[in-house]
Structure formats: structure tokens, C-alpha cells
Design a protein around this motif. Structure first.
Motif, PDB file in Angstrom:
ATOM      1  N   VAL A 117       0.804  -1.222   0.000  1.00 55.32           N
ATOM      2  CA  VAL A 117       0.000   0.000   0.000  1.00 55.32           C
ATOM      3  C   VAL A 117       0.838   1.273   0.000  1.00 55.32           C
ATOM      4  O   VAL A 117       0.286   2.369   0.040  1.00 55.32           O
ATOM      5  CB  VAL A 117      -0.962   0.009   1.212  1.00 55.32           C
ATOM      6  CG1 VAL A 117      -1.961  -1.127   1.105  1.00 55.32           C
ATOM      7  CG2 VAL A 117      -0.203  -0.077   2.518  1.00 55.32           C
ATOM      8  N   VAL A 118       2.149   1.133  -0.057  1.00 52.39           N
ATOM      9  CA  VAL A 118       3.029   2.305  -0.016  1.00 52.39           C
ATOM     10  C   VAL A 118       3.921   2.297  -1.253  1.00 52.39           C
ATOM     11  O   VAL A 118       4.475   1.249  -1.630  1.00 52.39           O
ATOM     12  CB  VAL A 118       3.905   2.297   1.262  1.00 52.39           C
ATOM     13  CG1 VAL A 118       4.869   3.477   1.263  1.00 52.39           C
ATOM     14  CG2 VAL A 118       3.037   2.325   2.502  1.00 52.39           C
ATOM     15  N   GLN A 122       8.643   5.751  -1.155  1.00 48.57           N
ATOM     16  CA  GLN A 122       8.164   6.294   0.111  1.00 48.57           C
ATOM     17  C   GLN A 122       8.278   5.307   1.278  1.00 48.57           C
ATOM     18  O   GLN A 122       7.863   5.622   2.392  1.00 48.57           O
ATOM     19  CB  GLN A 122       6.701   6.731  -0.037  1.00 48.57           C
ATOM     20  CG  GLN A 122       6.530   7.916  -0.975  1.00 48.57           C
ATOM     21  CD  GLN A 122       5.069   8.271  -1.200  1.00 48.57           C
ATOM     22  OE1 GLN A 122       4.181   7.625  -0.657  1.00 48.57           O
ATOM     23  NE2 GLN A 122       4.832   9.295  -2.003  1.00 48.57           N
ATOM     24  N   LEU A 123       8.831   4.130   1.026  1.00 51.70           N
ATOM     25  CA  LEU A 123       8.919   3.124   2.075  1.00 51.70           C
ATOM     26  C   LEU A 123       9.758   3.574   3.273  1.00 51.70           C
ATOM     27  O   LEU A 123       9.363   3.336   4.417  1.00 51.70           O
ATOM     28  CB  LEU A 123       9.458   1.808   1.505  1.00 51.70           C
ATOM     29  CG  LEU A 123       8.419   0.975   0.736  1.00 51.70           C
ATOM     30  CD1 LEU A 123       9.077  -0.170  -0.005  1.00 51.70           C
ATOM     31  CD2 LEU A 123       7.346   0.448   1.685  1.00 51.70           C
ATOM     32  N   PRO A 124      10.922   4.229   3.069  1.00 54.84           N
ATOM     33  CA  PRO A 124      11.646   4.702   4.262  1.00 54.84           C
ATOM     34  C   PRO A 124      10.817   5.645   5.130  1.00 54.84           C
ATOM     35  O   PRO A 124      10.872   5.577   6.364  1.00 54.84           O
ATOM     36  CB  PRO A 124      12.872   5.409   3.660  1.00 54.84           C
ATOM     37  CG  PRO A 124      13.094   4.733   2.348  1.00 54.84           C
ATOM     38  CD  PRO A 124      11.700   4.446   1.840  1.00 54.84           C
ATOM     39  N   ALA A 125      10.015   6.511   4.487  1.00 56.77           N
ATOM     40  CA  ALA A 125       9.164   7.421   5.267  1.00 56.77           C
ATOM     41  C   ALA A 125       8.076   6.647   6.009  1.00 56.77           C
ATOM     42  O   ALA A 125       7.747   6.951   7.160  1.00 56.77           O
ATOM     43  CB  ALA A 125       8.527   8.454   4.344  1.00 56.77           C
ATOM     44  N   LEU A 175      -9.521  -2.248   7.850  1.00 57.03           N
ATOM     45  CA  LEU A 175      -8.538  -2.571   6.816  1.00 57.03           C
ATOM     46  C   LEU A 175      -9.217  -3.229   5.623  1.00 57.03           C
ATOM     47  O   LEU A 175     -10.146  -4.026   5.782  1.00 57.03           O
ATOM     48  CB  LEU A 175      -7.482  -3.535   7.358  1.00 57.03           C
ATOM     49  CG  LEU A 175      -6.347  -2.978   8.209  1.00 57.03           C
ATOM     50  CD1 LEU A 175      -5.455  -4.121   8.673  1.00 57.03           C
ATOM     51  CD2 LEU A 175      -5.526  -1.971   7.426  1.00 57.03           C
ATOM     52  N   ALA A 176      -8.744  -2.912   4.426  1.00 57.82           N
ATOM     53  CA  ALA A 176      -9.232  -3.607   3.234  1.00 57.82           C
ATOM     54  C   ALA A 176      -8.655  -5.019   3.205  1.00 57.82           C
ATOM     55  O   ALA A 176      -7.576  -5.272   3.750  1.00 57.82           O
ATOM     56  CB  ALA A 176      -8.804  -2.845   1.981  1.00 57.82           C
ATOM     57  N   ALA A 400       3.332  -2.131 -11.843  1.00 56.83           N
ATOM     58  CA  ALA A 400       2.059  -2.335 -11.138  1.00 56.83           C
ATOM     59  C   ALA A 400       1.264  -1.031 -11.069  1.00 56.83           C
ATOM     60  O   ALA A 400       0.043  -1.028 -11.192  1.00 56.83           O
ATOM     61  CB  ALA A 400       2.331  -2.856  -9.734  1.00 56.83           C
ATOM     62  N   ASP A 401       1.955   0.084 -10.908  1.00 56.21           N
ATOM     63  CA  ASP A 401       1.275   1.387 -10.862  1.00 56.21           C
ATOM     64  C   ASP A 401       0.639   1.716 -12.205  1.00 56.21           C
ATOM     65  O   ASP A 401      -0.456   2.281 -12.259  1.00 56.21           O
ATOM     66  CB  ASP A 401       2.259   2.478 -10.442  1.00 56.21           C
ATOM     67  CG  ASP A 401       2.676   2.358  -8.984  1.00 56.21           C
ATOM     68  OD1 ASP A 401       1.986   1.667  -8.219  1.00 56.21           O
ATOM     69  OD2 ASP A 401       3.724   2.961  -8.613  1.00 56.21           O
ATOM     70  N   VAL A 402       1.345   1.378 -13.283  1.00 51.71           N
ATOM     71  CA  VAL A 402       0.805   1.642 -14.620  1.00 51.71           C
ATOM     72  C   VAL A 402      -0.465   0.828 -14.842  1.00 51.71           C
ATOM     73  O   VAL A 402      -1.475   1.321 -15.345  1.00 51.71           O
ATOM     74  CB  VAL A 402       1.860   1.292 -15.691  1.00 51.71           C
ATOM     75  CG1 VAL A 402       1.228   1.316 -17.079  1.00 51.71           C
ATOM     76  CG2 VAL A 402       3.022   2.277 -15.633  1.00 51.71           C
ATOM     77  N   VAL A 403      -0.440  -0.452 -14.436  1.00 52.52           N
ATOM     78  CA  VAL A 403      -1.622  -1.306 -14.583  1.00 52.52           C
ATOM     79  C   VAL A 403      -2.778  -0.765 -13.763  1.00 52.52           C
ATOM     80  O   VAL A 403      -3.931  -0.732 -14.198  1.00 52.52           O
ATOM     81  CB  VAL A 403      -1.281  -2.751 -14.160  1.00 52.52           C
ATOM     82  CG1 VAL A 403      -2.553  -3.604 -14.102  1.00 52.52           C
ATOM     83  CG2 VAL A 403      -0.270  -3.363 -15.115  1.00 52.52           C
TER      84      VAL A 403
END
Length: 407
Positions: A117-118, A122-125, A175-176, A400-403
Motif C-alpha cells: 500500500v506504499v 516512500q517506504l523509508p518514510a 482494513l481492506a 504495477a502502478d501503470v496497470v
């Protein structure tokens, strides 16, 4: 998930303080307090590995919910035992073992759900944000526990922990669903072995595990904090001792923007582990309680730096289909060390004295981490900009984001 975790952490730290203090009251033995680490170890290993495989094979949301409910029931059992006219000793150890088992089942799923979900960059944040949640609870929980236990008694600490689990479970219903991939296999020894083989093939991953285990084994003296507070003539400072490390961690989390500009994550893991051991050694030498608290806070800050970059290596390089199993291995790496560290601290304190157990463990941590770093060139040379596994995961996440956008 973040808010539910904050509530749970708050309650858990109440019990984290109450159990060793109750053991101290019932036995008066540092060794008996440190033995909690022994009874927690085997369930953590077995169920941690199985929980990792389970997180890859079932809906992670359901796994998190059921284990959260079970942990709440166990806290209720501690409360009932404490309310007896003569509280029994053995339930403390039995419940500790069962809590370790359920935590082993839950934590890989909690960790494995985050990369879904991230965004990759942005994973370190996100890691810092989740750590901040733990730190807030780790500061408020022990501080409140010290006041509650001193003025109201142990039952109140356990009662608030039960309430925290109930609230957390209700929040987690929001949660989903997070179902397993269609091609996911059922949990099996073969699947666990595949995860272990992958971890072994990645020497930089292996390095993050053994560095943290060594640091916690030698320099994790929290089990003997009740005795250290007495030795320093400051029993009132017990809650502050447990909270000090979280204060240092919180400072690092709140200022962690600099972490995005660091690319050699492996080196930071090593440097932070060395700082953790050195700070613990100084804390053990000092006789002034305020200086001890200061260096415990410094140690906590170093631990946060180590955790931040260890998690970044894990979350930015491990494929999703192995995420649960590797999360189980990761959980063992940062949990077995503290469990054994409690045994080491309690045993050494009973053979020598409390402060010697703390400072000698800190020095042993520095020496062992130094030797491990010298033998782990892959960890020391890791660079997330050029690492092949990090680059592959960036490509997978982008695709995956493009899909997702097209859908």
C-alpha cells in the motif's frame, strides 16, 4: 492500521513493564526475570517462521485480526491471575510463551502488508512513521505504567492492556482485504525453506540479521531495569528507564528526513549498532540516574537508525511473493536477540552485579559488531541506487502502478 497499532503498542508496554515487575515481586531474582526470554524463544522461532509462510498464503487482514483478538484474551488472563489473593508464578511464564507464539504469527503479516500500500520510494518514510507509532507508545506506556503500578497496583496496567486490544481489533476491521496471490502455495516446510534459501543467498540481507542479533544479544538489558533502578537508588525512575530508549528513537524519527539522502544503507546499520553498544556501555558505568537515562536515550536513537535502514533494505529489495516468509525471518532476527539478551543480562547480573552486566554487554556488542562488519563486505558495500534487487523492485512497482492507473 497505524492508529490500531498505536493503541496496541500503548497497552502492550503497560504489560511489558508489569510482568518483570511482578516477577521481581514474586521471586526477588534477576535470573527469574531474565528467564522470560527463555520461555518466549521457542514459540517465537516456530510460529515466527510459520507466520511468515502463512502471511504469503492467506488474507493478511484476517490473520492480523484473529491474532489481535487472541492477544487480548491472553492479557485478560494476566489480569485474572493478578486479581487472585495470591497470584501464581507459572501463569506469567505460560502467557509469555503464548503471547510470543501469537506475535510470531501476526508480525510478519503486519510487516508484509505495508509494501502493498506504499509507493516504493516512500517506504523509508512509512517505516519512520510506523516506528514513530511504536515510540509514542513506548514513551507513554512505561511512564503511565510506573505511575499506575505505584499508586493503583498491577491490575490496572493489565486492565488497560485488555482495553487497548479491544479498541485495536475494532479499528483493524477497517482494513481492506489483503488476499494472497493466486499462485501462492499453502504454508509448508518447503516454502519456509525457500524463503531461508533466498535470505542466505543475499549476503547483505544476512548481514542485517546477524548484526542486529549480536547487538541485542549483548546489549539489551531491559529485563534487569527494575534491579538497576534499585542499584541507582531511584526506583521511581523505572518507567523512565523503559521509556528513555523510545525518546531517543522518537527524536530520530521526527528528524528522519535526512535518511532519504543516504544510499549506503548497510554501512548505516553497522555504525548505528556500534553506537548502540557504546551508549549501553557508558550507561552501565555511570552512577547518576539522569546520565544513565541520557545514554539510554542515545542508545535508543542508534537503534532507530539501525532499524530504519535495515527495514529499507528489506522492503525495497524483497519480492512480494516472498515478503511474508522473509518478514518471518526478519522478525526472528530482531526478536531472538532481545529474548536471549534478557537471559544474558539476568544471568550475568546474578553472577556479577547489575551494572557490570550492562557495561560488559555494551563492550561485547561493539566487539562482535566490529568483527561481523569486517566479514560482511556485501553489507558494507550495499548501495540502493545500484543494487540489482532494489532496481528490480522499482521496475516491478512502476509496472504495477501503470496497470492500476489503466484499470
Amino acid at each position: 492500521m497505524w492508529v490500531a497499532g498505536l493503541v496496541t503498542v500503548f497497552g502492550t508496554f503497560l504489560t511489558f513493564i508489569a510482568v518483570p515487575l511482578q516477577l521481581k515481586e514474586l521471586t526477588g531474582s534477576a535470573l527469574a526475570v531474565g528467564a522470560v526470554g527463555v520461555v518466549e524463544l521457542v514459540p517465537l522461532v516456530v510460529f515466527g517462521l510459520y507466520g511468515g509462510a502463512l502471511a504469503d498464503a492467506v488474507d493478511r487482514r484476517k490473520l492480523i485480526l484473529w491474532t489481535e483478538a487472541g492477544l487480548g484474551v491472553l492479557s485478560a488472563l494476566l489480569l485474572l491471575n493478578t486479581l487472585l489473593p495470591h497470584p501464581m508464578l507459572w501463569p506469567l511464564y505460560v502467557v509469555a510463551a503464548l503471547v510470543s507464539a501469537l506475535s510470531g504469527l501476526q508480525r510478519p503479516a503486519m510487516q508484509a502488508i505495508v509494501p502493498r500500500v506504499v509507493a516504493h520510494d516512500q517506504l523509508p518514510a512509512a517505516i519512520a512513521l510506523n516506528s514513530m507509532r511504536w515510540q509514542v507508545g513506548a514513551i507513554a506506556g512505561p511512564s503511565l505504567a510506573g505511575v499506575l503500578i505505584a499508586f493503583a497496583g498491577l491490575p490496572w496496567a493489565y486492565a488497560l492492556d485488555v482495553v487497548s486490544y479491544a479498541v485495536s481489533a475494532l479499528l483493524l476491521f477497517g482494513l481492506a482485504p489483503s488476499p494472497a496471490a493466486r499462485e501462492a502455495d499453502k504454508p509448508s516446510l518447503r516454502g519456509i525453506w525457500e524463503g531461508a534459501q533466498y535470505a542466505w543467498s543475499r549476503k547483505e540481507l544476512l548481514g542485517t540479521y546477524v548484526i542486529d542479533m549480536a547487538a541485542m544479544l549483548f546489549a539489551f538489558p531491559t529485563a534487569i531495569f527494575p534491579f538497576l533502578a534499585d542499584d541507582l537508588g531511584a526506583p521511581w525512575a523505572l518507567g523512565l528507564m523503559y521509556a528513555a530508549g523510545a525518546v531517543g528513537s522518537l527524536v530520530v524519527s521526527l528528524t528522519s528526513g535526512w535518511a532519504s539522502r543516504v544510499h549506503r544503507h548497510g554501512r548505516m546499520v553497522v555504525y548505528a549498532a556500534l553506537g548502540w553498544g557504546a551508549a549501553m556501555a557508558v550507561a552501565g558505568w555511570l552512577g547518576n540516574v539522569w546520565l544513565v537515562l541520557l545514554f539510554l536515550a542515545v542508545a535508543g536513537g542508534c537503534d532507530m537508525v539501525s532499524g530504519l535502514f535495515r527495514s529499507a533494505i528489506w522492503d525495497q529489495t524483497i519480492p512480494d511473493e516472498l515478503r511474508g516468509r522473509l518478514a518471518g525471518i526478519e522478525m526472528l532476527s530482531y526478536s531472538i536477540g532481545p529474548q536471549l539478551g534478557q537471559v544474558r543480562a539476568g544471568g550475568m547480573a546474578s553472577l556479577t552485579n547489575v551494572r557490570a552486566s550492562v557495561w560488559a554487554g555494551g563492550l561485547a556488542c561493539v566487539a562482535s559488531v566490529g568483527l561481523l562488519a569486517a566479514s560482511l563486505p556485501k553489507l558494507m558495500s550495499y548501495d540502493q541506487r545500484t543494487d540489482e534487487h532494489a532496481a528490480r523492485m522499482r521496475r516491478v512497482k512502476a509496472a504495477a502502478d501503470v496497470v492500476a492507473e489503466a484499470a
